[in-house]
Design an enzyme around this catalytic site. Structure first.
Site, short mmCIF file in Angstrom:
data_model
loop_
_atom_site.label_atom_id
_atom_site.label_comp_id
_atom_site.label_asym_id
_atom_site.label_seq_id
_atom_site.Cartn_x
_atom_site.Cartn_y
_atom_site.Cartn_z
N HIS A 294 0.83 -1.20 0.00
CA HIS A 294 0.00 0.00 0.00
C HIS A 294 0.87 1.26 0.00
CE1 HIS A 294 -4.02 1.92 1.46
NE2 HIS A 294 -3.29 2.79 0.79
N ASP B 283 0.91 2.79 3.71
CA ASP B 283 0.01 3.80 3.15
C ASP B 283 0.79 5.10 2.96
OD1 ASP B 283 -2.16 5.08 2.08
OD2 ASP B 283 -3.37 5.11 3.91
N GLY C 245 -2.78 12.41 4.72
CA GLY C 245 -1.69 11.51 4.36
C GLY C 245 -0.40 11.74 5.11
ZN LIG Z 1 -7.03 4.67 1.97
ZN LIG Z 2 -3.89 4.77 0.65
#
Ligand SMILES: [Zn+2]
Ligand SMILES: [Zn+2]
Length: 425
Positions: free
Chosen positions: A61, A306, A325
């Site tokens: 990811h 992520d 993020g």
């Molecule tokens: Zn996500």
């Molecule tokens: Zn993501």
């Protein structure tokens, strides 16, 4: 390129084969040839005494932002960051600009990765066209082109009928469907976890139900279709309960966890620092405990990052408008050591499994082990080396990382991809 590479005297951890012992690893012509004590000398020898020698780490990811946002990250800069962090394979998310939604897009990612010559780069394809949640993308063609999963990551597929169709369709070519579980009805315009802190900070919250409602719904769809389904970045105790029940029912459901959901809580948002703005949002200490228990119990299949790079100018916006993020690819291993090994949630072999064979299985690729004949992807780790995270040294183009100046243990010494040393500390 050397045709023979011998890694000597390391602690070889290959969880898929039950190996955890001091021995050598010989790579011949880019493939694993021997794990043990090879007879003859090799052209290149690495002394790994006191180090861990593991299958190359895999992160299923990451966001490499290409095409569309190359000033935040490119496949080349992301790949360089990946090998520096010990990752020999990564899976890009398709929420680029435009999204990865047909076979040409998938081939584009692969071509860029080949040019970069760092880590193996896979990609998932979008579930729906333009990630709009209405019409299915060309999943069949993307699977043929090598997409290893489908997701509209960044958002969840809201319409249950569309999701049901996606699962049925993906089942025809046995590719996993991944979901960013978020019911927009519950999430609204939320920017952090809904609760005490969002109230005192005066920020709109994202209720845990946003994640849990969609995960619950999807599990019902999996019961109907029996198609491989992967819950991305689960973040709440309620999600853990749902995964536990699904696994008890032997449903083909897997899940992943990120470092930030194990190390940081919603309280971190108290200074309106946008480096803590992430989706799903940072939750509570109880959620962290539940996630750790789930990992200890074997309910979690993969540890991911992520990795979500963003421009500083965007992250300097106010909390309400800054993008979600955290860029954490380059410190992932040490963060996991801090989150899981130091508090004795698990030991090295299990940690390595969740960063190698576990994620490989989720996406259905033949990687993550040191079995004879497999591609020579190996990571060499100094488990005791302590260092301070310095975002200014990142190979990633972005610096939106809340771990700057944290002290972590566990440094990647060398990353070997297909028998070639692609990174050396
Ligand atoms: Zn996500
Ligand atoms: Zn993501």
């Amino acid at each position: 390129m050397n045709s023979e590479l011998l890694i000597k005297n390391g602690r070889v951890i290959d969880p898929a084969n039950g190996v955890d012992k001091e021995c050598d690893v010989l790579i011949v012509d880019g493939k694993i040839a021997v794990v043990g004590k090879p007879e003859k000398p090799a052209q290149t020898v690495i002394d790994a005494a006191g180090k861990l020698v593991t299958p190359g780490l895999i992160d299923i990811h990451v966001h490499f932002r290409e095409p569309g946002d190359e000033e935040e990250e490119t496949i080349a800069s992301g790949s360089a960051a990946a090998v520096a962090a010990g990752f020999t394979s990564v899976v890009c998310m398709p929420n680029t600009n435009p999204p990865i939604e047909n076979e040409t897009d998938v081939e584009y990612v692969h071509r860029k990765a080949r040019q970069a010559r760092k880590t193996h780069v896979y990609t998932m394809g979008a579930i729906t066209k333009a990630r709009a949640g209405v019409e299915l993308a060309e999943m069949g063609f993307m699977a043929e082109a090598g997409a290893v999963g489908f997701t509209d990551d960044g958002s969840g597929v809201q319409d249950p009928a569309v999701m049901l169709k996606a699962l049925k369709y993906a089942g025809m070519f046995d590719v996993v469907v991944s979901q960013h579980c978020q019911d927009n009805g519950f999430a609204g315009n939320g920017v952090m976890n809904a609760g005490y802190y969002s109230t005192i900070l005066g920020l709109p919250g994202i209720d845990k139900l946003a994640e849990e409602a969609m995960l619950w719904r999807d599990i019902q769809l999996v019961k109907k279709t029996n198609v491989r389904y992967h819950a991305q970045h689960i973040s709440t105790a309620g999600s853990v309960e749902l995964i536990r029940a699904a696994k008890k029912d032997s449903l083909p459901v897997t899940c992943e966890v990120t470092p930030h959901h194990l190390l940081l809580t919603e309280q971190c948002c108290a200074d309106y620092d946008t480096n803590y703005k992430v989706n799903p949002p940072l939750r509570s200490a109880e959620d962290i405990e539940a996630l750790k228990e789930a990992i200890a119990e074997g309910l979690v299949d993969a540890l991911v990052t992520d990795h979500a790079p963003h421009l500083q100018s965007e992250k300097e916006l106010e909390f309400l408008t800054a993008p979600f993020g955290i860029a954490s690819l380059e410190c992932a291993l040490g963060l996991y050591v801090k989150a899981l090994i130091e508090p004795a949630v698990l030991g090295w072999p299990r940690l390595i499994e969740l960063m190698t064979a576990g994620p490989a299985k989720v996406i259905g690729v033949d990687k993550g082990t040191l079995s004879k004949g497999r591609q020579g992807d190996v990571t060499i780790i100094d488990p005791n080396a302590e260092y301070e995270i310095d975002v200014n040294k990142f190979r990633s183009k972005s610096r939106n990382c809340p771990y700057h100046s944290w002290k972590i243990k566990g440094r990647v010494e060398k990353t070997i991809v297909g028998g070639e040393i692609r990174f050396e500390a």
